[in-house]
Scaffold this active site. Structure first.
Site, short mmCIF file in Angstrom:
data_model
loop_
_atom_site.label_atom_id
_atom_site.label_comp_id
_atom_site.label_asym_id
_atom_site.label_seq_id
_atom_site.Cartn_x
_atom_site.Cartn_y
_atom_site.Cartn_z
N HIS A 82 0.84 -1.20 0.00
CA HIS A 82 0.00 0.00 0.00
C HIS A 82 0.87 1.24 0.00
CE1 HIS A 82 -3.36 2.64 1.04
NE2 HIS A 82 -2.54 3.23 1.88
N ASP A 161 -15.04 3.16 8.10
CA ASP A 161 -13.95 4.05 7.65
C ASP A 161 -14.47 5.05 6.63
OD1 ASP A 161 -11.16 4.93 7.28
OD2 ASP A 161 -11.48 4.12 5.27
N ARG A 168 -14.20 13.30 8.82
CA ARG A 168 -12.90 13.93 9.12
C ARG A 168 -12.54 14.97 8.07
NH1 ARG A 168 -9.29 9.04 8.87
NH2 ARG A 168 -7.62 10.54 9.09
N SER A 183 -7.31 3.93 9.79
CA SER A 183 -8.06 3.97 8.52
C SER A 183 -7.36 3.09 7.47
CB SER A 183 -8.15 5.43 8.05
OG SER A 183 -8.51 5.52 6.72
N LYS A 187 -8.44 -1.17 6.22
CA LYS A 187 -8.67 -1.57 4.82
C LYS A 187 -7.68 -2.65 4.40
CE LYS A 187 -8.61 2.79 3.57
NZ LYS A 187 -8.97 4.14 3.81
N1 URA Z 1 -5.51 7.43 3.57
C1 URA Z 1 -6.47 6.69 4.17
O1 URA Z 1 -6.86 5.65 3.67
N2 URA Z 1 -6.98 7.14 5.33
C2 URA Z 1 -6.59 8.27 5.93
O2 URA Z 1 -7.08 8.60 7.00
C3 URA Z 1 -5.61 9.04 5.30
C4 URA Z 1 -5.07 8.59 4.12
#
Ligand code: URA
Length: 430
Positions: A82, A161, A168, A183, A187
């Site tokens: 990622h 999320d 946010r 977050s 994922k």
């Molecule tokens: N990327 C994400 O997936 N989440 C965040 O909070 C910030 C960047």
């Protein structure tokens, strides 16, 4: 339990329990906790932070809010990678086929680009007819058969999320290390891989502007992953200038193919060889990092990586034309050096925003993108330049782009002193 008591606790810098965190995430996802209370909680976390244990509980609560991909029917260790996002970051397009060609199983869910950063899905979809909407069964079967599949995240993965991120975004609470870490990790965990390799970008074009904050974020993510039984490694890498030369969807696909042929830019090639060796070694394909690196280098030389990429594109219905017929734009415009010297910096954020304005990226989630347009740098930081040399070429379908021309010109800062080339990898945390 009452949300107001939990907000008070976090406001007073006390530690939330697993049960309290589960309660707030479940009830927020069920829409029984209102946005105004969750906003107050996000702001309290923004100011007071979370312990690693709290961040791990938050990650698990968000993970459990939706579906998870079960990869256990696929033999061998599954590896995910990622990137926290940057400009010209086509690493997945190179790394995916490269490590899959050695036998690593890559089951990847990717996202779209927003703002100045690109997204892997947009790059893949710039290949005519490429299908990112795979059913779970087809996704698993493809990983079993050819070692690699890349699909879009469904709405049923980590719904908490998605809700929290949107909140946010409008409450100025995105830049909080435990919130970003949970977050991202929720994922990644939902995608089901055994090994998670994180590429945390640092610099003007990235979320993290300094090495200190990138180190802190990486450490929290590595701790979350490892404490949940996933081997997690973070690379801290440079995003002060764009990665490679190409910025824009089809342009980046072409650069990724050139890299798989062994003709890629130095920074992108080095990053892929380094991250790739960790992926291959941690998937137990080789018994040392050195052998892993030798194997992926071999697979570039003997065309196995390139063949794997063609197999992957075909499996997802992509119809890649001859590369010289791939891009169709109304006009290309060169930006040239106004003076001789050395390139001191190339502002990645400015280049990313320029590419977005040309149509390569989205200002808002709803925008369409133009896959053909973008910017190709001709010089990188440290290069010697003679007045009149081409610094970059713009690929555009929009003929009134004076603002982009000016911004891109300003993105290049020159000096008369020789400049040392920047390292692409700063640190590895595992
Ligand atoms: N990327 C994400 O997936 N989440 C965040 O909070 C910030 C960047």
């Amino acid at each position: 339990m009452r949300m107001v008591d939990l907000i008070e606790k976090k406001r007073d810098n006390l530690t939330l329990t697993k049960e309290e965190i589960n309660y707030m995430i479940q009830e927020y996802t069920n829409e029984t906790i209102p946005d105004y209370q969750m906003s107050a909680m996000m702001m309290a976390i923004y100011f007071n932070g979370m312990t690693d244990e709290e961040a791990t509980h938050l990650t698990m609560a968000m993970l459990n809010s939706g579906d998870q991909i079960d990869l256990s029917s696929i033999p061998g260790k599954k590896v995910d990678k990622h990137s926290t996002g940057g400009v010209g970051d086509k690493t997945t397009l190179v790394l995916g086929p490269l490590v899959a060609s050695t036998g690593v199983k890559v089951a990847k869910l990717s996202g779209r680009g927003l703002g100045h950063t690109g997204g892997t899905l947009d790059k893949l979809e710039s290949i005519p007819e490429f299908n990112i909407n795979l059913s779970i069964d087809d996704f698993l079967a493809q990983v079993k058969n050819i070692n690699i599949a890349v699909a879009g995240q469904t709405k049923d993965i980590t719904p908490a999320d998605k809700l929290l991120y949107a909140l946010r975004d409008v409450t100025a609470t995105v830049p909080s290390i435990p919130l970003i870490a949970s977050s991202i990790m929720s994922k990644k965990l939902a995608s089901g891989s055994d090994v998670i390799v994180l590429d945390v970008k640092i610099g003007e074009g990235a979320f993290m502007k300094t090495i200190e904050e990138a180190r802190e974020l990486s450490q929290v993510m590595v701790n979350i992953g490892n404490s949940l039984g996933k081997k997690t490694i973070a690379f801290l890498t440079d995003m002060s200038q764009p990665l490679g030369y190409a910025v824009g969807n089809k342009l980046e696909v072409i650069e990724a193919i050139e890299t798989l042929k062994g003709n890629g830019p130095d920074d992108l090639t080095e990053l892929c060889l380094e991250i790739g060796s960790y992926m291959v070694y941690n998937a137990d394909i080789t018994d040392s990092l050195k052998k892993a690196k030798a194997l992926i280098k071999d697979n570039i030389k003997n065309n196995k990586a390139l063949e794997k990429q063609a197999e992957f594109i075909k499996a997802q219905n992509g119809k890649l034309p001859e590369l010289n017929e791939f891009i169709n734009v109304k006009k290309t415009i060169d930006i040239t050096a106004k003076e001789s010297g050395y390139i001191k910096s190339i502002n990645a954020l400015t280049v990313g925003i320029s590419a977005m304005k040309l149509g390569a990226g989205r200002k808002t989630k709803e925008d369409d993108i133009d896959p053909d347009v973008g910017v190709v740098l001709n010089k990188k930081v440290g290069d010697k330049v003679t007045k009149g040399d081409t610094l970059a070429t713009i690929y555009t379908n929009d003929l009134s782009i004076d603002d982009v021309l000016e911004e891109l010109n300003n993105a290049f800062v020159m000096t008369d002193k020789k400049i040392k080339k920047r390292d692409i990898i700063f640190e590895i945390i595992s």
